[in-house]
Structures are given as structure tokens and as C-alpha cells.
Scaffold this motif. Sequence first.
Motif, mmCIF file in Angstrom:
data_model
loop_
_atom_site.group_PDB
_atom_site.id
_atom_site.type_symbol
_atom_site.label_atom_id
_atom_site.label_comp_id
_atom_site.label_asym_id
_atom_site.label_seq_id
_atom_site.Cartn_x
_atom_site.Cartn_y
_atom_site.Cartn_z
ATOM 1 N N ASP A 197 -8.736 -9.246 5.542
ATOM 2 C CA ASP A 197 -9.711 -9.353 4.213
ATOM 3 C C ASP A 197 -9.395 -8.598 2.806
ATOM 4 O O ASP A 197 -9.452 -9.145 2.043
ATOM 5 C CB ASP A 197 -11.074 -9.015 4.781
ATOM 6 C CG ASP A 197 -11.458 -9.782 6.024
ATOM 7 O OD1 ASP A 197 -11.048 -10.818 6.035
ATOM 8 O OD2 ASP A 197 -12.522 -9.247 6.518
ATOM 9 N N ALA A 198 -8.794 -7.511 3.015
ATOM 10 C CA ALA A 198 -8.338 -6.427 2.075
ATOM 11 C C ALA A 198 -7.227 -7.332 1.317
ATOM 12 O O ALA A 198 -7.213 -7.287 -0.014
ATOM 13 C CB ALA A 198 -8.006 -5.241 2.337
ATOM 14 N N GLU A 225 -9.618 -6.069 9.071
ATOM 15 C CA GLU A 225 -10.379 -5.608 7.956
ATOM 16 C C GLU A 225 -9.057 -5.636 6.797
ATOM 17 O O GLU A 225 -9.203 -5.936 5.728
ATOM 18 C CB GLU A 225 -10.852 -4.247 8.138
ATOM 19 C CG GLU A 225 -12.085 -3.958 8.976
ATOM 20 C CD GLU A 225 -12.414 -2.511 9.292
ATOM 21 O OE1 GLU A 225 -13.642 -2.537 9.274
ATOM 22 O OE2 GLU A 225 -11.650 -1.879 9.571
ATOM 23 N N THR A 235 -16.266 -4.871 -0.911
ATOM 24 C CA THR A 235 -15.528 -5.749 -0.241
ATOM 25 C C THR A 235 -15.601 -7.064 -0.762
ATOM 26 O O THR A 235 -15.290 -8.359 -0.184
ATOM 27 C CB THR A 235 -15.844 -5.797 1.242
ATOM 28 O OG1 THR A 235 -17.152 -6.136 1.503
ATOM 29 C CG2 THR A 235 -15.239 -4.535 2.188
ATOM 30 N N PRO A 259 -8.029 1.316 9.482
ATOM 31 C CA PRO A 259 -8.871 0.088 9.619
ATOM 32 C C PRO A 259 -8.320 -0.997 10.392
ATOM 33 O O PRO A 259 -7.234 -0.882 10.847
ATOM 34 C CB PRO A 259 -8.843 -0.484 8.072
ATOM 35 C CG PRO A 259 -7.705 0.149 7.484
ATOM 36 C CD PRO A 259 -7.412 1.617 8.055
ATOM 37 N N THR A 260 -9.113 -1.939 10.982
ATOM 38 C CA THR A 260 -8.642 -2.760 11.910
ATOM 39 C C THR A 260 -7.649 -3.696 11.117
ATOM 40 O O THR A 260 -7.515 -4.036 9.838
ATOM 41 C CB THR A 260 -9.592 -3.507 12.655
ATOM 42 O OG1 THR A 260 -10.253 -4.497 11.610
ATOM 43 C CG2 THR A 260 -10.680 -2.914 13.316
ATOM 44 N N ALA A 312 -14.037 0.727 0.236
ATOM 45 C CA ALA A 312 -13.975 0.051 1.545
ATOM 46 C C ALA A 312 -12.820 0.738 2.278
ATOM 47 O O ALA A 312 -11.802 1.160 1.789
ATOM 48 C CB ALA A 312 -13.698 -1.440 1.515
ATOM 49 N N THR A 313 -12.835 0.953 3.638
ATOM 50 C CA THR A 313 -11.915 1.543 4.303
ATOM 51 C C THR A 313 -10.606 0.847 4.142
ATOM 52 O O THR A 313 -9.377 1.508 3.789
ATOM 53 C CB THR A 313 -12.303 1.671 5.893
ATOM 54 O OG1 THR A 313 -13.620 2.293 6.114
ATOM 55 C CG2 THR A 313 -11.247 2.629 6.559
ATOM 56 N N SER A 314 -10.547 -0.421 4.254
ATOM 57 C CA SER A 314 -9.332 -1.216 4.262
ATOM 58 C C SER A 314 -8.574 -1.171 3.068
ATOM 59 O O SER A 314 -7.492 -0.996 2.805
ATOM 60 C CB SER A 314 -9.708 -2.512 4.919
ATOM 61 O OG SER A 314 -10.807 -3.274 4.003
#
Length: 177
Positions: free
Chosen positions: A152-153, A149, A27, A145-146, A119-121
Motif C-alpha cells: 500500500d505504501a 502495508e 495513508t 510493517p507487513t 504511517a508505519t509502512s
Amino acid sequence: MIGLLNFLRDHDHLLEMFLENRDPYATQPLPQWVVEAVRPHLGRQDRIRALASGRIVGANRGVWVVTERELLVVESGIKPRVRALPLNSVELCSNLKGKYGQTLRVEGLGQRHSLIGAATSLAALTQDAIAQGRPMEVVRPAAAPTEAELQDARYLVTDLSVRAQPAAHLPTEAVPA
């Protein structure tokens, strides 16, 4: 010998991935070597739509960069290697929780590429960008993902876009012909 040197160099990173199930670099903004490796593969009209970083299965650290036309698989090394897979040739795109974080897999043109520790996102954005409007088999993770998140991605995608294609982000009249 090179494998041993790579292991010693990346020892802390690998331990964190294997013991804590997360990639500490997944991330963070991408290093300059990735920007330099991707830049020659981008045309003026190409747009970077997604990225994911982690470890390329059977290789070192790596990054997937999705443009509007292709998936660029960037492998680290003394001289980074970039392989391009046209998006219209992808037959399968999976994004599943693996032993070391999110695992992305694509298959197409007789090729199979895997990235672990994403990363999930970023994995979700990458899968959506690869699959968007294309007929293929898509395997999605159980949990999404939220929104924070994902925000941020998107910032990381924008960061790479500006660093790899600064002229593409200027108004047309500002770029000399």
C-alpha cells in the motif's frame, strides 16, 4: 492568531492524532497542494523513492518526499514551503514509535527535521530510502510493517510520482525533445 485559526481548521484531525495515536491522512494519497509544491524541485531524471506524511514538529501538516538525491520537507500553509536536505549530508535517521504514531527524525548540515504521526509502512520506506548505502546512524523501530502495508505504501509513492512527474514515466521516444 494564525495558530488559533489553524487549530480550529484542523481540530478533528488533531483530536484523532492526540487521542487515538494515529494520523487519519497518513495513508491517503497526497493532496494536490503537495504535488504542486514538490513538482518544481524535481528534475526530469529524479525519481521519488519514498514519502511520509504527518505533522512537522513546530509547524502544520507536512510531507517528507525522498528522491535519489535529497529529502524534500514540505510544510503546509497559505503558501507551502519546501526545504531540501541533500541525502549525502544526513548523519542520523531515526524511525521510532512515538506518542502520536511513528516519528521520523533526520539530522545533517546543522539541521534537524522531525515528522510525527507517520504511517508505519511509509516511515519504514522513507527511512530505508534515506539510509540506503550511506554511512549514517540509523535507529529502526522494534516492529516492521507487513508486506501488505508495504505494498500500500509503494502504491502511494507511485501515485505521487505519476502526479508530480508524469513525463518521467513515459518512454523516452514518447517525450518530445
